[in-house]
Motif scaffolding. Structure first.
Motif, PDB file in Angstrom:
ATOM      1  N   ASP A   1      40.822  11.226  24.117  1.00  0.00           N
ATOM      2  CA  ASP A   1      39.489  11.399  25.041  1.00  0.00           C
ATOM      3  C   ASP A   1      40.302  11.014  26.630  1.00  0.00           C
ATOM      4  N   GLU A   2      39.552   9.681  26.909  1.00  0.00           N
ATOM      5  CA  GLU A   2      39.761   8.926  27.870  1.00  0.00           C
ATOM      6  C   GLU A   2      40.705   9.628  29.079  1.00  0.00           C
ATOM      7  N   ILE A   3      41.835   9.444  28.258  1.00  0.00           N
ATOM      8  CA  ILE A   3      42.907   9.665  28.837  1.00  0.00           C
ATOM      9  C   ILE A   3      42.811  11.017  29.945  1.00  0.00           C
ATOM     10  N   ARG A   4      42.818  12.224  28.586  1.00  0.00           N
ATOM     11  CA  ARG A   4      42.485  13.944  29.257  1.00  0.00           C
ATOM     12  C   ARG A   4      41.421  13.900  29.831  1.00  0.00           C
TER      13      ARG A   4
ATOM     14  N   TYR B   1      41.499  13.907  37.811  1.00  0.00           N
ATOM     15  CA  TYR B   1      42.860  14.521  38.519  1.00  0.00           C
ATOM     16  C   TYR B   1      43.104  15.400  39.629  1.00  0.00           C
ATOM     17  N   VAL B   2      42.918  16.669  38.643  1.00  0.00           N
ATOM     18  CA  VAL B   2      43.274  18.004  38.375  1.00  0.00           C
ATOM     19  C   VAL B   2      42.050  18.323  39.708  1.00  0.00           C
ATOM     20  N   ARG B   3      41.015  18.235  39.104  1.00  0.00           N
ATOM     21  CA  ARG B   3      39.843  18.582  39.846  1.00  0.00           C
ATOM     22  C   ARG B   3      40.198  18.511  41.293  1.00  0.00           C
ATOM     23  N   LYS B   4      40.286  16.934  41.277  1.00  0.00           N
ATOM     24  CA  LYS B   4      39.983  16.054  42.846  1.00  0.00           C
ATOM     25  C   LYS B   4      41.503  17.184  43.797  1.00  0.00           C
ATOM     26  N   VAL B   5      42.730  16.927  43.053  1.00  0.00           N
ATOM     27  CA  VAL B   5      43.776  17.636  43.441  1.00  0.00           C
ATOM     28  C   VAL B   5      43.345  19.053  44.583  1.00  0.00           C
ATOM     29  N   SER B   6      43.081  20.088  43.250  1.00  0.00           N
ATOM     30  CA  SER B   6      42.996  21.076  43.601  1.00  0.00           C
ATOM     31  C   SER B   6      41.616  21.968  44.204  1.00  0.00           C
TER      32      SER B   6
ATOM     33  N   ALA C   1      39.511  32.198  36.701  1.00  0.00           N
ATOM     34  CA  ALA C   1      40.121  32.949  35.374  1.00  0.00           C
ATOM     35  C   ALA C   1      41.610  32.967  35.279  1.00  0.00           C
ATOM     36  N   HIS C   2      42.181  33.571  36.795  1.00  0.00           N
ATOM     37  CA  HIS C   2      43.501  33.482  36.891  1.00  0.00           C
ATOM     38  C   HIS C   2      44.400  32.679  36.987  1.00  0.00           C
ATOM     39  N   ASN C   3      43.570  31.137  37.537  1.00  0.00           N
ATOM     40  CA  ASN C   3      43.861  30.095  38.338  1.00  0.00           C
ATOM     41  C   ASN C   3      43.669  28.791  36.491  1.00  0.00           C
ATOM     42  N   ARG C   4      42.733  29.796  35.450  1.00  0.00           N
ATOM     43  CA  ARG C   4      43.053  28.958  33.955  1.00  0.00           C
ATOM     44  C   ARG C   4      44.531  27.542  33.425  1.00  0.00           C
ATOM     45  N   GLU C   5      45.065  28.824  32.919  1.00  0.00           N
ATOM     46  CA  GLU C   5      46.165  28.554  32.685  1.00  0.00           C
ATOM     47  C   GLU C   5      46.997  27.177  33.477  1.00  0.00           C
ATOM     48  N   VAL C   6      47.648  27.588  34.245  1.00  0.00           N
ATOM     49  CA  VAL C   6      47.908  26.619  35.313  1.00  0.00           C
ATOM     50  C   VAL C   6      47.263  25.491  35.411  1.00  0.00           C
ATOM     51  N   PHE C   7      45.552  25.212  35.657  1.00  0.00           N
ATOM     52  CA  PHE C   7      44.799  23.787  35.591  1.00  0.00           C
ATOM     53  C   PHE C   7      45.703  23.336  34.342  1.00  0.00           C
ATOM     54  N   GLU C   8      45.168  24.249  33.311  1.00  0.00           N
ATOM     55  CA  GLU C   8      44.942  23.512  31.952  1.00  0.00           C
ATOM     56  C   GLU C   8      46.362  22.859  31.845  1.00  0.00           C
ATOM     57  N   ARG C   9      47.037  23.127  32.287  1.00  0.00           N
ATOM     58  CA  ARG C   9      48.452  23.370  31.885  1.00  0.00           C
ATOM     59  C   ARG C   9      48.795  21.664  32.881  1.00  0.00           C
ATOM     60  N   ALA C  10      48.213  21.927  33.528  1.00  0.00           N
ATOM     61  CA  ALA C  10      48.695  20.600  34.991  1.00  0.00           C
ATOM     62  C   ALA C  10      47.492  19.134  33.778  1.00  0.00           C
ATOM     63  N   VAL C  11      46.451  19.809  33.450  1.00  0.00           N
ATOM     64  CA  VAL C  11      46.343  18.391  32.857  1.00  0.00           C
ATOM     65  C   VAL C  11      46.589  18.353  31.557  1.00  0.00           C
TER      66      VAL C  11
ATOM     67  N   ILE D   1      50.226  16.148  32.904  1.00  0.00           N
ATOM     68  CA  ILE D   1      48.994  14.416  33.629  1.00  0.00           C
ATOM     69  C   ILE D   1      48.548  14.035  32.202  1.00  0.00           C
ATOM     70  N   ALA D   2      47.701  14.114  31.182  1.00  0.00           N
ATOM     71  CA  ALA D   2      47.674  13.142  30.536  1.00  0.00           C
ATOM     72  C   ALA D   2      48.305  13.139  29.439  1.00  0.00           C
ATOM     73  N   ARG D   3      49.677  13.747  29.344  1.00  0.00           N
ATOM     74  CA  ARG D   3      50.906  13.003  28.725  1.00  0.00           C
ATOM     75  C   ARG D   3      51.591  12.165  29.853  1.00  0.00           C
ATOM     76  N   ALA D   4      51.593  12.423  31.183  1.00  0.00           N
ATOM     77  CA  ALA D   4      52.480  11.376  31.849  1.00  0.00           C
ATOM     78  C   ALA D   4      51.522   9.994  31.834  1.00  0.00           C
ATOM     79  N   THR D   5      50.492  10.059  31.325  1.00  0.00           N
ATOM     80  CA  THR D   5      49.816   8.729  31.676  1.00  0.00           C
ATOM     81  C   THR D   5      49.835   7.905  30.126  1.00  0.00           C
ATOM     82  N   ALA D   6      49.553   8.713  29.005  1.00  0.00           N
ATOM     83  CA  ALA D   6      49.877   8.569  27.691  1.00  0.00           C
ATOM     84  C   ALA D   6      51.037   7.264  28.212  1.00  0.00           C
TER      85      ALA D   6
END
Length: 83
Positions: free
Chosen positions: A20-23, A29-34, A41-51, A54-59
């Motif tokens: 949860d802390e990593i996510r 991060y995604v909020r800041k960068v974007s 709605a039309h950006n939700r999928e790419v936004f969630e995929r980025a999160v 980044i969470a996976r890379a952080t872990a």
């Protein structure tokens, strides 16, 4: 710099960061960068995929870091026994 993103490794945290802390850090991060707090709605999928990415890379980063002078264990019980 995202001030609400905190350091997610010991000794800044007493234990390893939770999923949860990593996510939460990835989301900030995604909020800041974007520039969006919540995507349209039309950006939700790419936004969630980025999160997720980044969470996976952080872990992976946190799992691979070697903090000198600190015991690194996936299992908190192992760390307690080592003390």
């Amino acid at each position: 710099m995202c001030r609400s993103i905190k350091t997610l490794r010991p000794p800044a945290l007493p234990e390893e960061a939770t999923g949860d802390e990593i996510r939460a850090a990835a989301l900030q991060y995604v909020r800041k960068v974007s520039g969006f707090r919540a995507p349209a709605a039309h950006n939700r999928e790419v936004f969630e995929r980025a999160v997720d990415d980044i969470a996976r890379a952080t872990a992976e980063l946190l799992d691979g870091l070697e903090v000198r002078g600190a015991a690194h264990s996936k299992d908190p019980r192992e760390a307690a026994r080592a003390s």
